[in-house]
Design an enzyme around this catalytic site. Structure first.
Site, PDB file in Angstrom:
ATOM      1  N   TYR A   1      19.905 -45.245 -54.506  1.00  0.00           N
ATOM      2  CA  TYR A   1      19.437 -46.040 -55.665  1.00  0.00           C
ATOM      3  C   TYR A   1      20.526 -47.048 -55.987  1.00  0.00           C
ATOM      4  CZ  TYR A   1      17.125 -46.562 -60.278  1.00  0.00           C
ATOM      5  OH  TYR A   1      16.483 -47.041 -61.402  1.00  0.00           O
TER       6      TYR A   1
ATOM      7  N   ARG B   1      11.776 -60.016 -58.810  1.00  0.00           N
ATOM      8  CA  ARG B   1      12.984 -59.819 -59.647  1.00  0.00           C
ATOM      9  C   ARG B   1      13.554 -58.449 -59.283  1.00  0.00           C
ATOM     10  NH1 ARG B   1      14.710 -56.123 -61.957  1.00  0.00           N
ATOM     11  NH2 ARG B   1      13.829 -55.854 -64.035  1.00  0.00           N
TER      12      ARG B   1
ATOM     13  N   LYS C   1      12.619 -45.690 -55.952  1.00  0.00           N
ATOM     14  CA  LYS C   1      12.124 -45.143 -57.224  1.00  0.00           C
ATOM     15  C   LYS C   1      11.303 -43.883 -56.954  1.00  0.00           C
ATOM     16  CE  LYS C   1      13.345 -48.400 -60.352  1.00  0.00           C
ATOM     17  NZ  LYS C   1      13.966 -48.212 -61.663  1.00  0.00           N
TER      18      LYS C   1
ATOM     19  N   GLU D   1       6.941 -52.529 -61.095  1.00  0.00           N
ATOM     20  CA  GLU D   1       8.406 -52.516 -60.962  1.00  0.00           C
ATOM     21  C   GLU D   1       8.917 -53.848 -60.437  1.00  0.00           C
ATOM     22  OE1 GLU D   1      10.324 -49.594 -61.669  1.00  0.00           O
ATOM     23  OE2 GLU D   1      11.926 -51.072 -61.607  1.00  0.00           O
ATOM     24  N   ASP D   2       9.899 -54.378 -61.099  1.00  0.00           N
ATOM     25  CA  ASP D   2      10.643 -55.544 -60.630  1.00  0.00           C
ATOM     26  C   ASP D   2       9.764 -56.752 -60.308  1.00  0.00           C
ATOM     27  OD1 ASP D   2      12.776 -53.921 -61.122  1.00  0.00           O
ATOM     28  OD2 ASP D   2      13.661 -54.047 -59.136  1.00  0.00           O
TER      29      ASP D   2
ATOM     30  N   ASP E   1       8.010 -50.276 -65.783  1.00  0.00           N
ATOM     31  CA  ASP E   1       9.285 -49.559 -65.873  1.00  0.00           C
ATOM     32  C   ASP E   1      10.383 -50.414 -66.486  1.00  0.00           C
ATOM     33  OD1 ASP E   1      11.095 -47.462 -65.288  1.00  0.00           O
ATOM     34  OD2 ASP E   1      11.696 -48.481 -63.445  1.00  0.00           O
ATOM     35  N   ASP E   2      10.413 -51.696 -66.155  1.00  0.00           N
ATOM     36  CA  ASP E   2      11.507 -52.558 -66.621  1.00  0.00           C
ATOM     37  C   ASP E   2      11.379 -52.876 -68.108  1.00  0.00           C
ATOM     38  OD1 ASP E   2      12.770 -53.032 -63.966  1.00  0.00           O
ATOM     39  OD2 ASP E   2      10.741 -53.718 -63.552  1.00  0.00           O
TER      40      ASP E   2
ATOM     41  N   ASN F   1      21.845 -54.413 -63.324  1.00  0.00           N
ATOM     42  CA  ASN F   1      22.072 -53.824 -61.992  1.00  0.00           C
ATOM     43  C   ASN F   1      22.026 -54.895 -60.925  1.00  0.00           C
ATOM     44  OD1 ASN F   1      22.017 -51.086 -62.957  1.00  0.00           O
ATOM     45  ND2 ASN F   1      19.817 -51.343 -63.232  1.00  0.00           N
TER      46      ASN F   1
ATOM     47  N   ASN G   1      20.149 -45.789 -67.339  1.00  0.00           N
ATOM     48  CA  ASN G   1      19.214 -46.290 -66.328  1.00  0.00           C
ATOM     49  C   ASN G   1      17.856 -45.631 -66.543  1.00  0.00           C
ATOM     50  OD1 ASN G   1      17.799 -46.470 -63.663  1.00  0.00           O
ATOM     51  ND2 ASN G   1      19.645 -47.641 -63.204  1.00  0.00           N
TER      52      ASN G   1
HETATM   53  N1  LIG Z   1      19.571 -50.157 -66.627  1.00  0.00           N
HETATM   54  C1  LIG Z   1      18.274 -50.183 -66.400  1.00  0.00           C
HETATM   55  O1  LIG Z   1      17.587 -49.157 -66.388  1.00  0.00           O
HETATM   56  C2  LIG Z   1      17.611 -51.497 -66.163  1.00  0.00           C
HETATM   57  C3  LIG Z   1      18.330 -52.621 -65.987  1.00  0.00           C
HETATM   58  N2  LIG Z   1      17.697 -53.809 -65.787  1.00  0.00           N
HETATM   59  C4  LIG Z   1      18.546 -54.957 -65.477  1.00  0.00           C
HETATM   60  O2  LIG Z   1      18.463 -55.910 -66.490  1.00  0.00           O
HETATM   61  C5  LIG Z   1      18.632 -57.192 -65.930  1.00  0.00           C
HETATM   62  C6  LIG Z   1      17.551 -58.103 -66.455  1.00  0.00           C
HETATM   63  O3  LIG Z   1      16.292 -57.611 -66.091  1.00  0.00           O
HETATM   64  P1  LIG Z   1      14.967 -58.230 -66.763  1.00  0.00           P
HETATM   65  O4  LIG Z   1      15.082 -58.224 -68.222  1.00  0.00           O
HETATM   66  O5  LIG Z   1      13.828 -57.545 -66.157  1.00  0.00           O
HETATM   67  O6  LIG Z   1      15.047 -59.724 -66.207  1.00  0.00           O
HETATM   68  P2  LIG Z   1      14.412 -61.022 -66.812  1.00  0.00           P
HETATM   69  O7  LIG Z   1      14.483 -62.031 -65.751  1.00  0.00           O
HETATM   70  O8  LIG Z   1      13.113 -60.706 -67.437  1.00  0.00           O
HETATM   71  O9  LIG Z   1      15.428 -61.423 -67.997  1.00  0.00           O
HETATM   72  C7  LIG Z   1      16.719 -61.869 -67.773  1.00  0.00           C
HETATM   73  C8  LIG Z   1      17.210 -62.489 -69.055  1.00  0.00           C
HETATM   74  O10 LIG Z   1      18.586 -62.811 -68.894  1.00  0.00           O
HETATM   75  C9  LIG Z   1      18.767 -64.130 -69.382  1.00  0.00           C
HETATM   76  N3  LIG Z   1      19.918 -64.787 -68.779  1.00  0.00           N
HETATM   77  C10 LIG Z   1      20.055 -65.239 -67.511  1.00  0.00           C
HETATM   78  N4  LIG Z   1      21.254 -65.836 -67.351  1.00  0.00           N
HETATM   79  C11 LIG Z   1      21.867 -65.758 -68.540  1.00  0.00           C
HETATM   80  C12 LIG Z   1      23.116 -66.203 -69.034  1.00  0.00           C
HETATM   81  N5  LIG Z   1      23.971 -66.833 -68.245  1.00  0.00           N
HETATM   82  N6  LIG Z   1      23.418 -65.957 -70.320  1.00  0.00           N
HETATM   83  C13 LIG Z   1      22.559 -65.322 -71.129  1.00  0.00           C
HETATM   84  N7  LIG Z   1      21.367 -64.866 -70.724  1.00  0.00           N
HETATM   85  C14 LIG Z   1      21.020 -65.093 -69.453  1.00  0.00           C
HETATM   86  C15 LIG Z   1      17.484 -64.856 -69.061  1.00  0.00           C
HETATM   87  O11 LIG Z   1      17.427 -66.017 -69.846  1.00  0.00           O
HETATM   88  P3  LIG Z   1      16.158 -66.992 -69.856  1.00  0.00           P
HETATM   89  O12 LIG Z   1      15.087 -66.219 -70.565  1.00  0.00           O
HETATM   90  O13 LIG Z   1      16.645 -68.153 -70.609  1.00  0.00           O
HETATM   91  O14 LIG Z   1      15.815 -67.263 -68.428  1.00  0.00           O
HETATM   92  C16 LIG Z   1      16.488 -63.776 -69.429  1.00  0.00           C
HETATM   93  O15 LIG Z   1      16.209 -63.817 -70.806  1.00  0.00           O
HETATM   94  C17 LIG Z   1      18.628 -57.010 -64.408  1.00  0.00           C
HETATM   95  O16 LIG Z   1      19.941 -57.095 -63.939  1.00  0.00           O
HETATM   96  C18 LIG Z   1      18.107 -55.619 -64.211  1.00  0.00           C
HETATM   97  O17 LIG Z   1      18.703 -54.977 -63.106  1.00  0.00           O
HETATM   98  C19 LIG Z   1      16.348 -53.940 -65.787  1.00  0.00           C
HETATM   99  C20 LIG Z   1      15.575 -52.834 -65.951  1.00  0.00           C
HETATM  100  C21 LIG Z   1      16.155 -51.513 -66.084  1.00  0.00           C
HETATM  101  C1  LIG Z   2      16.815 -49.987 -62.963  1.00  0.00           C
HETATM  102  C2  LIG Z   2      15.821 -51.021 -62.838  1.00  0.00           C
HETATM  103  O1  LIG Z   2      14.639 -50.761 -62.931  1.00  0.00           O
HETATM  104  C3  LIG Z   2      16.229 -52.380 -62.622  1.00  0.00           C
HETATM  105  O2  LIG Z   2      17.422 -52.670 -62.640  1.00  0.00           O
HETATM  106  O3  LIG Z   2      15.353 -53.212 -62.421  1.00  0.00           O
HETATM  107 MG   LIG Z   3      13.413 -52.279 -62.160  1.00  0.00          MG
END
Ligand SMILES: NC(=O)C1=CN([C@@H]2O[C@H](COP(=O)(O)OP(=O)(O)OC[C@H]3O[C@@H](n4cnc5c(N)ncnc54)[C@H](OP(=O)(O)O)[C@@H]3O)[C@@H](O)[C@H]2O)C=CC1
Ligand SMILES: CC(=O)C(=O)O
Ligand SMILES: [Mg+2]
Length: 556
Positions: A108, A161, A179, A250-251, A273-274, A413, A457
């Site tokens: 993972y 993504r 997953k 997912e993603d 999931d996200d 991540n 996570n």
């Molecule tokens: N720990 C866990 O269980 C999980 C972690 N994640 C992680 O979270 C992260 C985001 O995922 P997700 O929300 O789905 O992705 P999205 O693409 O939906 O959102 C990303 C966000 O980050 C913003 N962003 C990008 N660059 C910058 C910057 N330089 N400064 C400030 N904000 C910025 C984007 O801005 P804008 O809207 O303006 O484009 C957007 O709002 C990933 O790395 C993913 O791995 C996700 C799911 C689960």
């Molecule tokens: C953990 C997860 O779902 C992600 O980073 O997208």
């Molecule tokens: Mg994910």
């Protein structure tokens, strides 16, 4: 395998004779490798196909771990583990279950991210279903090509993504496979119930389009009505071919993810999931952190870096949690602030995406995170931006000057995209940070203390949600269930965990943690009249009857 006994070892398709000889050795669900007994070897045509000594499963686990540890690189370990996945599924799950702490980062995050980036170059086997726009009109037929007839859990991506790594096209298949392997390892979902799916709609990643080894369709991503029609056909086909399956989105990129969730969450048994799983794990970590800060949820101000799926998903669940503690919706939203790639999310910004609008407040525009921290004085800073190192020393030191125990979660991540490391968070705050991260960090020694960062996570949530949905035959998965899951997960955090600054239970306890979350979620499924089964008297025991233990059957 039958409905009444969903966790027993797989013995092949009902009515179909067990394969023999090499066919048996090459069937990963049936293969026992060197653990086939003498009697089995004799009756199943295996004599001469295996060395003489009969190994125990424990011997095999030791041999596998020796081989995995011999690899010097994380990717080498991943390839070794997936080779085991391809040849002996029971042993794979036994190895993973016995060594979860060591192997989770291999199968993972973070290594799965590296594997996805290299997917077309390290490809050995499909391991899931690849559906694409050229199969329009034939999706149900393709689902029937899958090796197992009774699928209960589908994890589907379109690869746009993948973690914080962006558009990896069909190379994102590592994620649904990873997953689902955690569904089995962490919540005991029988491996034959699990179906990983990648919907190939092209990729906008030029590097992949130029790569001669890239395995997906070489075309820009399909958008609009054609995309939606393909997803609709997929969802309907899953209902037709696997009527009891839960679908986990997912993603997907957020341009599709929010719309798909809205379209399907009240029509079929599914979740994202996200958006929802991440929200639940983040809220659980916050609930646990409050036991360290000695404050209440309603006293917090949350500042998110990232206003996408994970960010606004968590914001929405926080609003529900705050309203459950007596705040109005408006008051609850005022506690949640977001910075995205363009700065603070405020009302006077033009063309705000629909998922950000409920969190846009009246405020003069602030362009950087540090100024936002100084002016908003958050108690918790949550990184879900996918931007590695975005929490610099100054930002975290400011959090430490504002709060006795600043909550700092770097949830992006894989590790390279984490907003900071555990060491950086503890160093910048004099060890006072209540830190959690999406990808694992090793314990940190500081001033004669060992601080153990928890892994925030969604792996703490999605396997349990799937388990509860399956065991109850849930018709729908609701937002309320993710709130219940967050509370149940937080309740599993002990004072000993907190004493080490960890706001999640250790992964070594994940099966019992998943079972107790599943009980809390299942309870809600029954209460809301969404179950297709009758509530059993002993729900915990019932949940455990659904949890597969990796072991070999006796074939003779
Ligand atoms: N720990 C866990 O269980 C999980 C972690 N994640 C992680 O979270 C992260 C985001 O995922 P997700 O929300 O789905 O992705 P999205 O693409 O939906 O959102 C990303 C966000 O980050 C913003 N962003 C990008 N660059 C910058 C910057 N330089 N400064 C400030 N904000 C910025 C984007 O801005 P804008 O809207 O303006 O484009 C957007 O709002 C990933 O790395 C993913 O791995 C996700 C799911 C689960
Ligand atoms: C953990 C997860 O779902 C992600 O980073 O997208
Ligand atoms: Mg994910």
């Amino acid at each position: 395998m039958t409905e009444e006994n969903p966790t027993s070892p797989y013995l092949g398709r009902p009515g179909v004779p067990l394969p023999t000889g090499n066919d048996l050795l090459q069937n990963p669900m049936l293969n026992k490798g060197t653990a086939f007994s003498c009697a089995e070897r004799e009756s199943l045509g295996l004599i001469g196909l295996l060395p003489a000594h009969v190994s125990t499963m424990d011997d095999q686990v030791s041999r596998v771990m020796e081989g995995v540890r011999r690899n010097n690189t994380a990717l080498g370990k991943y390839i070794a583990m997936m080779a085991l996945f391809d040849r002996n599924r029971a042993l794979f799950y036994r190895v993973v279950t016995d060594h979860l702490q060591e192997l989770m980062p291999v199968i993972y995050t973070p290594t799965v991210g590296q594997a996805c980036k290299q997917f077309s170059h390290i490809y050995r086997k499909g391991r899931g279903l690849y559906l694409s726009a050229v199969h329009k009109g034939r999706i149900a037929e393709l689902l029937r090509n899958w090796s197992y007839e009774d699928v209960r859990m589908v994890v589907v991506t379109d690869g746009e993504r993948i973690l914080g790594l962006g558009d990896l096209g069909v190379d994102g298949m590592g994620i649904p496979v990873g997953k689902l392997s955690l569904y089995t390892a962490c919540a005991g979902i029988h491996p034959t119930y699990c179906l990983p799916v990648t919907i190939d709609v092209g990729t906008n990643n030029d590097e992949l389009l130029r790569d001669p080894l890239y395995l997906g369709m070489r075309q820009p991503r399909i958008r609009g009505a054609e995309y939606d029609e393909l997803i609709e056909e997929f969802v309907l086909a899953v209902q037709e071919v696997f009527p009891r399956a839960v679908i986990q989105f997912e993603d997907f990129a957020n341009c599709n993810a929010f719309r798909l969730l809205k379209t399907y969450q009240n029509r079929v048994c599914c979740f994202n999931d996200d958006i929802q799983g991440t929200a639940s794990v983040a809220l659980a970590g916050i609930y646990a952190a409050l036991r360290l800060t000695g404050s209440t949820l309603t006293e917090q101000t949350f500042l998110f870096l990232g206003a996408g799926e994970a960010g606004t998903g968590t914001g929405s669940l926080l609003v529900a949690a705050l309203m459950a503690e007596g705040l109005s919706e408006e008051q609850a939203r005022q506690r949640c602030w977001f910075v995205d790639s363009k700065g603070l999310v405020v009302k006077n910004r033009k063309e705000l995406a629909i998922h950000k609008r409920p969190f846009a407040h009246d405020y003069p525009q602030q362009t950087d995170l540090l100024r936002a921290v100084r002016s908003l004085k958050p108690t918790a800073l949550i990184g879900v931006s996918g931007q590695g190192q975005a929490f610099n020393h100054a930002v975290m030191a400011e959090m430490a000057s504002l709060n006795k125990r600043p909550i700092i979660f770097a949830l992006s991540n894989p590790t390279s995209n984490s907003e900071c490391t555990a060491e950086q968070a503890y160093a910048a705050t004099g060890g006072r940070a209540i830190f959690a991260s999406g990808s694992p960090f090793a314990p940190v020694a500081l001033d004669k203390r060992i601080l153990v960062p928890g892994q925030g996570n969604n792996v703490y949530i999605f396997p349990a949600i799937g388990l509860a949905a399956m065991a109850t035959g849930a018709e729908r998965i609701t937002d309320e269930m993710f709130l219940a899951a967050a509370r149940a997960l937080a309740a599993q955090v002990t004072d000993a965990d907190l004493a080490q600054s960890s706001v999640y239970p250790p992964l070594t306890k994940i099966r019992e943690v998943s079972a107790s979350i599943a009980v809390a979620v299942a309870e809600l499924v029954y209460e809301r009249g969404l179950a297709r089964t009758k509530r059993p008297a002993d729900l915990l025991n019932y949940i455990y009857t659904w949890m597969y233990q990796p072991a070999y059957p006796d074939y003779v």
